[in-house]
Design an enzyme around this catalytic site. Structure first.
Site, PDB file in Angstrom:
ATOM      1  N   SER A  44       0.806  -1.218   0.000  1.00 16.52           N
ATOM      2  CA  SER A  44       0.000   0.000   0.000  1.00 16.52           C
ATOM      3  C   SER A  44       0.839   1.270   0.000  1.00 16.52           C
ATOM      4  CB  SER A  44      -0.943   0.012   1.204  1.00 16.52           C
ATOM      5  OG  SER A  44      -0.210   0.022   2.396  1.00 16.52           O
ATOM      6  N   HIS A  83       1.450   3.772   6.925  1.00 17.98           N
ATOM      7  CA  HIS A  83       0.847   4.724   6.000  1.00 17.98           C
ATOM      8  C   HIS A  83       1.306   6.147   6.310  1.00 17.98           C
ATOM      9  CE1 HIS A  83      -2.787   2.140   4.515  1.00 17.98           C
ATOM     10  NE2 HIS A  83      -1.640   1.758   3.995  1.00 17.98           N
ATOM     11  N   ASP A 113      -7.669   6.219   5.035  1.00 19.35           N
ATOM     12  CA  ASP A 113      -7.820   5.012   5.842  1.00 19.35           C
ATOM     13  C   ASP A 113      -9.059   4.990   6.731  1.00 19.35           C
ATOM     14  OD1 ASP A 113      -5.475   4.315   4.764  1.00 19.35           O
ATOM     15  OD2 ASP A 113      -4.249   4.630   6.542  1.00 19.35           O
TER      16      ASP A 113
END
Lengths: 171, 181
Positions: A44, A83, A113
Site C-alpha cells: 500500500s 501509511h 484510511d
C-alpha cells in the site's frame, strides 16, 4: 563428546538468544516503541516501500508531522499498518489535555484510511494508536521473515538446515 | 580442517560485514550530499491559490450522523524544480501541498493535505501546473472553516534506496483565506 562440551554449547546458544532479546528490548527503550523495527507486509506504500522492506521507527517526538510515515495499530486489529499522515489536528479533550488526531493514507491506495479505523472513530490518536514514525529504510532484507511465516516449506527447510548444521559442526 | 559448513559460514559473515559497511557509507554520504546540495532552500512559485467550500452529508466526507460538514477544495498554480533533490540515493520524492491554520490549541493546530504527487525520476522533477485541482476534499475537526486563514506550502519527503528518510519544504509559502459562507 563429553557432557561439559555440550553444556558449553547450550550456554553459548542461551547467550546468543539473550543477546538478541536484550538488543531488541534495548532498542525498544531507546526509541520508545514496542516494535522499533518492522517489516512491510503490504504494497500500500509502493513505490516507496515494497513487501519485505525493513523500516526503523522512532517514537520520541511528541507530535507527528504531516507527511511523516507512521506505523499504527488499531485497537482490536493487531496488524501494524504503515501509511502516511494526510492530516493532523491538535485538539483538547475533556480533561484539557492536548491530543493529536491523525488521518492517514497509503501512497498506493486511492482513498484514505477511514474504513480501516476502529468502529466510530474518524481519526487515529497519536498517543494511543501510533507505534512510531519511519526514520530509516533498508530494502528487501525482511523478506526472509515473510517467507518463514507464510511459506511452510521455507520454515521446514530452515529448521532442517539448522538441525543439519548442528549435527555436522560437532568436532 | 575446513569443512563446507565453515566455508559457508565465513563467506556469509564476510558478506554481512561488507553489506553493513556499504549501508553505513551510503547513509553517511547521502546525508552529506543533502547538505551540500542546499536542499533546504529550493524555491517554489505558488500562485492563484483559491479555496472553495461546500457542504457534505456522507461519512466518507467527515460527516457524523448526517450533520452537514463543510468540505473544502483547492485550485492552484505551481512552478518548481526539485531536481536538486535527485541524487544517486533517491528512490522517489513525495510532494504534498499542505495548508496550515491556527486553532485555539496551537498556531499550527491543523495541517491538511490538498494535493500530493509521487516523482520517481529526475526528468519529472520540474512541476509546472496551472489551475491544478487538488486531489482531496478536506474537512476540519470542527464543522466549518469559516473565518480561517491558512498558510499554503509545499512539503517534500525524499525516499532513499537505503538509509534515512529526508523531509523538507520549499521556499515560497502563500497566505490564503477560507471563504465566508
Amino acid at each position: 563428546m563429553n557432557i561439559r562440551q555440550q553444556l558449553v554449547q547450550l550456554l553459548n546458544l542461551a547467550m546468543v538468544l539473550s543477546t538478541a532479546f536484550m538488543f531488541w528490548k534495548g532498542l525498544g527503550l531507546v526509541t520508545n516503541s514496542n516494535s522499533p523495527i518492522v517489516v512491510v507486509l503490504s504494497g500500500s506504500m509502493e513505490p516507496a516501500f515494497q513487501r519485505g522492506d525493513i523500516l526503523f521507527l522512532w517514537n520520541r517526538d511528541k507530535y507527528v508531522d504531516i507527511g511523516d510515515v507512521v506505523v499504527y495499530e488499531v485497537k482490536g486489529k493487531p496488524i501494524p499498518i504503515v501509511h502516511r499522515v494526510l492530516r493532523e489536528h491538535k485538539v483538547t479533550n475533556k480533561d484539557r489535555k492536548v491530543r493529536q488526531l491523525l488521518l492517514t493514507k497509503g501512497d498506493n491506495n486511492p482513498t484514505d484510511d477511514l474504513s480501516l479505523y476502529a468502529h466510530k472513530s474518524n481519526y487515529l490518536d497519536r498517543d494511543e494508536d501510533v507505534l512510531g514514525t519511519v526514520k530509516a529504510y533498508l530494502p528487501k532484507v525482511g523478506y526472509v521473515t515473510i517467507l518463514i511465516t507464510e511459506n511452510k516449506y521455507a520454515k521446514l527447510g530452515l529448521l532442517g538446515l539448522m538441525a543439519l548444521s548442528t549435527l555436522l559442526t560437532r568436532e | 580442517m575446513f569443512n563446507i559448513i565453515q566455508r559457508i559460514q565465513s563467506l556469509s559473515n564476510f558478506y554481512l560485514t561488507v553489506s553493513i559497511l556499504l549501508c553505513i557509507v551510503t547513509t553517511v554520504v547521502s546525508i552529506i550530499s543533502m547538505f551540500l546540495d542546499e536542499t533546504s532552500s529550493i524555491p517554489a512559485q505558488l500562485s492563484n491559490v483559491v479555496i472553495s467550500t461546500n457542504l457534505k452529508y456522507s461519512r466518507s466526507f467527515g460527516s457524523v450522523g448526517g450533520r452537514p460538514k463543510e468540505n473544502s477544495k483547492i485550485l492552484f498554480d505551481l512552478d518548481m524544480d526539485l531536481a536538486p533533490l535527485f541524487n544517486w540515493n533517491t528512490k522517489q520524492l513525495f510532494v504534498q501541498l499542505v495548508a496550515e491554520y491556527p486553532t485555539s490549541v496551537a498556531d499550527d493546530g491543523a495541517k491538511v493535505t490538498y494535493w500530493d504527487s509521487i516523482i520517481t525520476e529526475k526528468k519529472y522533477a520540474r512541476v509546472h501546473v496551472n489551475k491544478q485541482r487538488g486531489k482531496y476534499s478536506v474537512w476540519d475537526v470542527s464543522d466549518s472553516f469559516q473565518g480561517r486563514n491558512a498558510t499554503v506550502k509545499l512539503k517534500w519527503n525524499l525516499q532513499p534506496y537505503v538509509g534515512f528518510l529526508f523531509f523538507g519544504q520549499t521556499k515560497g509559502e502563500i497566505e490564503v483565506a477560507y471563504p465566508a459562507t
